[in-house]
Write a protein that holds these residues in place. Structure first.
Motif, PDB file in Angstrom:
ATOM      1  N   ALA A  47      32.723  -1.146  19.101  1.00 57.19           N
ATOM      2  CA  ALA A  47      33.340  -0.780  20.378  1.00 57.19           C
ATOM      3  C   ALA A  47      32.276  -0.351  21.395  1.00 57.19           C
ATOM      4  O   ALA A  47      32.290  -0.789  22.548  1.00 57.19           O
ATOM      5  N   MET A  48      31.361   0.505  20.970  1.00 56.83           N
ATOM      6  CA  MET A  48      30.303   0.983  21.855  1.00 56.83           C
ATOM      7  C   MET A  48      29.486  -0.191  22.401  1.00 56.83           C
ATOM      8  O   MET A  48      29.229  -0.288  23.600  1.00 56.83           O
ATOM      9  N   ASN A  49      29.102  -1.095  21.513  1.00 58.09           N
ATOM     10  CA  ASN A  49      28.257  -2.217  21.925  1.00 58.09           C
ATOM     11  C   ASN A  49      29.017  -3.279  22.719  1.00 58.09           C
ATOM     12  O   ASN A  49      28.403  -4.058  23.443  1.00 58.09           O
ATOM     13  N   ALA A  50      30.340  -3.292  22.617  1.00 61.10           N
ATOM     14  CA  ALA A  50      31.135  -4.248  23.394  1.00 61.10           C
ATOM     15  C   ALA A  50      30.964  -4.019  24.891  1.00 61.10           C
ATOM     16  O   ALA A  50      30.904  -4.967  25.671  1.00 61.10           O
ATOM     17  N   VAL A  51      30.875  -2.751  25.295  1.00 64.52           N
ATOM     18  CA  VAL A  51      30.828  -2.452  26.730  1.00 64.52           C
ATOM     19  C   VAL A  51      29.465  -2.016  27.242  1.00 64.52           C
ATOM     20  O   VAL A  51      29.261  -1.926  28.450  1.00 64.52           O
ATOM     21  N   LYS A  52      28.534  -1.755  26.343  1.00 59.66           N
ATOM     22  CA  LYS A  52      27.249  -1.194  26.770  1.00 59.66           C
ATOM     23  C   LYS A  52      26.535  -2.055  27.808  1.00 59.66           C
ATOM     24  O   LYS A  52      25.947  -1.524  28.747  1.00 59.66           O
ATOM     25  N   GLY A  53      26.603  -3.352  27.720  1.00 60.97           N
ATOM     26  CA  GLY A  53      25.950  -4.233  28.677  1.00 60.97           C
ATOM     27  C   GLY A  53      26.615  -4.268  30.042  1.00 60.97           C
ATOM     28  O   GLY A  53      26.047  -4.791  30.997  1.00 60.97           O
ATOM     29  N   TYR A  54      27.813  -3.708  30.151  1.00 63.66           N
ATOM     30  CA  TYR A  54      28.554  -3.684  31.414  1.00 63.66           C
ATOM     31  C   TYR A  54      28.362  -2.375  32.177  1.00 63.66           C
ATOM     32  O   TYR A  54      28.851  -2.242  33.290  1.00 63.66           O
ATOM     33  N   LEU A  55      27.686  -1.412  31.553  1.00 63.27           N
ATOM     34  CA  LEU A  55      27.521  -0.090  32.172  1.00 63.27           C
ATOM     35  C   LEU A  55      26.195   0.001  32.902  1.00 63.27           C
ATOM     36  O   LEU A  55      25.191  -0.553  32.458  1.00 63.27           O
ATOM     37  N   PRO A  56      26.166   0.742  34.002  1.00 61.60           N
ATOM     38  CA  PRO A  56      24.908   0.917  34.739  1.00 61.60           C
ATOM     39  C   PRO A  56      23.917   1.769  33.941  1.00 61.60           C
ATOM     40  O   PRO A  56      24.307   2.503  33.022  1.00 61.60           O
ATOM     41  N   GLU A  57      22.661   1.671  34.306  1.00 63.31           N
ATOM     42  CA  GLU A  57      21.597   2.482  33.698  1.00 63.31           C
ATOM     43  C   GLU A  57      21.988   3.954  33.739  1.00 63.31           C
ATOM     44  O   GLU A  57      22.481   4.452  34.757  1.00 63.31           O
TER      45      GLU A  57
END
Length: 127
Positions: A47-57
């Motif tokens: 779950a964490m890695n599903a959205v991590k690329g969509y979040l800002p720095e």
């Protein structure tokens, strides 16, 4: 800062069950099988890695709720994986459908909730 996420984002995490992943070693049971807490961790990671690329720095997510069932045992040496799908977005609150499998069958299912955090602000609140 407004973060736009949409339901439908998916991710899969996998691993081979090692002795260190067993209920006996983890302390959650006596059997040398894939431990429930390890399965939950795999689901949370998906779950964490599903959205991590969509979040800002500087932003990430933290788990706040887990509601899963461990359906079947898995032996050491078997490949296991967890699949997470984002099914609900309510501002910073994210709800995922999570499922876990081994080479032979479905071994777990449920839901997992995470919240988007500003890492610096979150860690600053702990001081």
């Amino acid at each position: 800062m407004e973060i736009k996420l949409n339901a439908g984002i998916k991710h899969k995490e996998e691993k081979i069950v090692a002795m260190s992943d067993t209920a006996r070693v983890f302390g959650s049971g006596a059997a040398e099988v894939f431990a429930t807490p390890m399965m939950i961790g795999l689901m949370e990671g998906a779950a964490m890695n599903a959205v991590k690329g969509y979040l800002p720095e500087g932003f990430s997510t933290v788990g706040t709720s887990v509601n899963v069932r461990h359906l079947s045992a898995t032996a050491v040496g078997k490949k296991v994986w967890a699949e997470a799908e984002l099914v609900e977005v309510d501002r910073k609150r994210l709800v995922f459908k999570v499922d876990a499998y081994d080479e032979d069958k479905k071994i777990g299912e449920g839901t997992h909730e995470r919240f988007i955090i500003d890492e610096a602000k979150f860690m600053g609140n702990l001081k």
